[in-house]
Motif scaffolding. Structure first.
Motif, PDB file in Angstrom:
ATOM      1  N   UNK A  24       2.040  -5.111   7.665  1.00 25.32           N
ATOM      2  CA  UNK A  24       3.168  -4.754   6.802  1.00 25.32           C
ATOM      3  C   UNK A  24       2.851  -5.005   5.341  1.00 25.32           C
ATOM      4  N   UNK A  25       2.212  -6.155   5.067  1.00 29.25           N
ATOM      5  CA  UNK A  25       1.881  -6.509   3.687  1.00 29.25           C
ATOM      6  C   UNK A  25       0.974  -5.453   3.061  1.00 29.25           C
ATOM      7  N   UNK A  26      -0.075  -5.056   3.790  1.00 31.19           N
ATOM      8  CA  UNK A  26      -0.997  -4.044   3.273  1.00 31.19           C
ATOM      9  C   UNK A  26      -0.314  -2.686   3.137  1.00 31.19           C
ATOM     10  N   UNK A  27       0.525  -2.353   4.104  1.00 29.75           N
ATOM     11  CA  UNK A  27       1.260  -1.093   4.074  1.00 29.75           C
ATOM     12  C   UNK A  27       2.166  -1.019   2.848  1.00 29.75           C
ATOM     13  N   UNK A  28       2.973  -2.069   2.627  1.00 31.61           N
ATOM     14  CA  UNK A  28       3.865  -2.100   1.472  1.00 31.61           C
ATOM     15  C   UNK A  28       3.066  -2.058   0.169  1.00 31.61           C
ATOM     16  N   UNK A  29       2.018  -2.866   0.098  1.00 29.84           N
ATOM     17  CA  UNK A  29       1.211  -2.925  -1.128  1.00 29.84           C
ATOM     18  C   UNK A  29       0.564  -1.576  -1.427  1.00 29.84           C
ATOM     19  N   UNK A  30      -0.010  -0.948  -0.406  1.00 24.65           N
ATOM     20  CA  UNK A  30      -0.646   0.360  -0.611  1.00 24.65           C
ATOM     21  C   UNK A  30       0.374   1.410  -1.036  1.00 24.65           C
ATOM     22  N   UNK A  31       1.525   1.438  -0.363  1.00 23.43           N
ATOM     23  CA  UNK A  31       2.540   2.425  -0.691  1.00 23.43           C
ATOM     24  C   UNK A  31       3.068   2.218  -2.115  1.00 23.43           C
ATOM     25  N   UNK A  32       3.359   0.974  -2.463  1.00 26.41           N
ATOM     26  CA  UNK A  32       3.903   0.701  -3.794  1.00 26.41           C
ATOM     27  C   UNK A  32       2.882   0.978  -4.891  1.00 26.41           C
ATOM     28  N   UNK A  33       1.621   0.675  -4.629  1.00 30.45           N
ATOM     29  CA  UNK A  33       0.565   0.987  -5.590  1.00 30.45           C
ATOM     30  C   UNK A  33       0.461   2.499  -5.764  1.00 30.45           C
ATOM     31  N   UNK A  34       0.465   3.221  -4.642  1.00 28.62           N
ATOM     32  CA  UNK A  34       0.433   4.678  -4.678  1.00 28.62           C
ATOM     33  C   UNK A  34       1.640   5.238  -5.439  1.00 28.62           C
ATOM     34  N   UNK A  35       2.778   4.547  -5.330  1.00 23.86           N
ATOM     35  CA  UNK A  35       4.008   4.984  -6.006  1.00 23.86           C
ATOM     36  C   UNK A  35       4.033   4.636  -7.485  1.00 23.86           C
ATOM     37  N   UNK A  36       2.993   3.973  -7.965  1.00 29.10           N
ATOM     38  CA  UNK A  36       2.881   3.731  -9.396  1.00 29.10           C
ATOM     39  C   UNK A  36       3.191   2.317  -9.854  1.00 29.10           C
ATOM     40  N   UNK A  37       3.382   1.387  -8.922  1.00 26.63           N
ATOM     41  CA  UNK A  37       3.666   0.008  -9.288  1.00 26.63           C
ATOM     42  C   UNK A  37       2.384  -0.827  -9.298  1.00 26.63           C
ATOM     43  N   UNK A  38       2.404  -1.882 -10.062  1.00 26.79           N
ATOM     44  CA  UNK A  38       1.342  -2.891 -10.020  1.00 26.79           C
ATOM     45  C   UNK A  38       1.829  -3.951  -9.035  1.00 26.79           C
ATOM     46  N   UNK A  39       1.046  -4.237  -7.986  1.00 29.70           N
ATOM     47  CA  UNK A  39       1.518  -5.042  -6.868  1.00 29.70           C
ATOM     48  C   UNK A  39       0.672  -6.292  -6.676  1.00 29.70           C
ATOM     49  N   UNK A  40       1.366  -7.401  -6.431  1.00 31.75           N
ATOM     50  CA  UNK A  40       0.739  -8.641  -5.981  1.00 31.75           C
ATOM     51  C   UNK A  40       1.317  -8.926  -4.601  1.00 31.75           C
ATOM     52  N   UNK A  41       0.474  -8.925  -3.568  1.00 35.21           N
ATOM     53  CA  UNK A  41       0.931  -9.131  -2.198  1.00 35.21           C
ATOM     54  C   UNK A  41       0.502 -10.517  -1.715  1.00 35.21           C
ATOM     55  N   UNK A  42       1.480 -11.277  -1.223  1.00 36.43           N
ATOM     56  CA  UNK A  42       1.241 -12.654  -0.788  1.00 36.43           C
ATOM     57  C   UNK A  42       1.612 -12.814   0.688  1.00 36.43           C
ATOM     58  N   UNK A  43       0.825 -13.610   1.456  1.00 32.64           N
ATOM     59  CA  UNK A  43       1.103 -13.809   2.875  1.00 32.64           C
ATOM     60  C   UNK A  43       2.148 -14.880   3.168  1.00 32.64           C
ATOM     61  N   UNK A 119       9.823   4.762   4.350  1.00 38.81           N
ATOM     62  CA  UNK A 119       9.351   4.607   2.971  1.00 38.81           C
ATOM     63  C   UNK A 119      10.358   5.142   1.966  1.00 38.81           C
ATOM     64  N   UNK A 120      11.049   6.197   2.302  1.00 38.93           N
ATOM     65  CA  UNK A 120      12.072   6.736   1.404  1.00 38.93           C
ATOM     66  C   UNK A 120      13.180   5.707   1.183  1.00 38.93           C
ATOM     67  N   UNK A 121      13.536   4.977   2.235  1.00 38.81           N
ATOM     68  CA  UNK A 121      14.554   3.933   2.136  1.00 38.81           C
ATOM     69  C   UNK A 121      14.083   2.810   1.211  1.00 38.81           C
ATOM     70  N   UNK A 122      12.827   2.400   1.343  1.00 37.00           N
ATOM     71  CA  UNK A 122      12.264   1.368   0.468  1.00 37.00           C
ATOM     72  C   UNK A 122      12.246   1.846  -0.978  1.00 37.00           C
ATOM     73  N   UNK A 123      11.780   3.041  -1.187  1.00 35.37           N
ATOM     74  CA  UNK A 123      11.709   3.618  -2.526  1.00 35.37           C
ATOM     75  C   UNK A 123      13.096   3.694  -3.174  1.00 35.37           C
ATOM     76  N   UNK A 124      14.079   4.141  -2.412  1.00 38.03           N
ATOM     77  CA  UNK A 124      15.437   4.253  -2.936  1.00 38.03           C
ATOM     78  C   UNK A 124      15.995   2.877  -3.298  1.00 38.03           C
ATOM     79  N   UNK A 125      15.764   1.877  -2.442  1.00 39.28           N
ATOM     80  CA  UNK A 125      16.267   0.519  -2.720  1.00 39.28           C
ATOM     81  C   UNK A 125      15.637  -0.039  -3.988  1.00 39.28           C
TER      82      UNK A 125
END
Length: 133
Positions: A24-43, A119-125
């Motif tokens: 999940x962490x990698x999925x969220x980080x990859x998606x958010x990076x792809x969406x144009x955000x700078x991401x720091x993912x922590x376990x 992902x659309x739900x995450x993006x909208x939130x």
């Protein structure tokens, strides 16, 4: 929206993801990076305040069921500090009961999403929290 930190030099907004599940962490980080955000993912949430201080995020994406210290405790700690009191928090959790949602929102989360999420739900939130107009 948190107004004190500015976007990165390239204009991207910063998001911290705290998620113990590696996939999940990698999925969220990859998606958010792809969406144009700078991401720091922590376990986990250990040393979260130090990571926030160094990264200066615009938003925190937070799981509740974390090892060592749970998301409720982290949220409560954030809201008790002047620097992070107004940091927008989106909860992404497997806890699906209404009482979990009410508790997190009462502690200061702006949005509550139950896994699995689209992902659309995450993006909208995220956009709702960062641009509430």
């Amino acid at each position: 929206m948190v107004t004190s930190p500015s976007s990165t030099a390239d204009g991207r907004l910063r998001i911290v993801v705290v998620e113990d599940d590696r996939g999940n962490r990698l999925f969220f980080a990859d998606y958010l990076t792809y969406s144009g955000f700078h991401v720091l993912a922590l376990p986990h949430g250990l040393d979260l305040h130090q990571h926030l201080k160094e990264f200066q995020p615009h938003l925190l994406l937070l799981d509740l069921g974390l090892p060592e210290v749970d998301g409720y405790t982290l949220l409560k700690q954030l809201r008790a500090t002047d620097q992070w009191r107004h940091l927008p928090v989106v909860i992404v959790s497997g806890y699906a009961f209404a009482e979990d949602q009410h508790r997190a929102l009462a502690l200061g989360a702006q949005q509550y999403l139950v896994k699995p999420i689209a992902l659309q739900q995450l993006n909208q939130a995220i956009h709702t929290v960062l641009r509430p107009e």
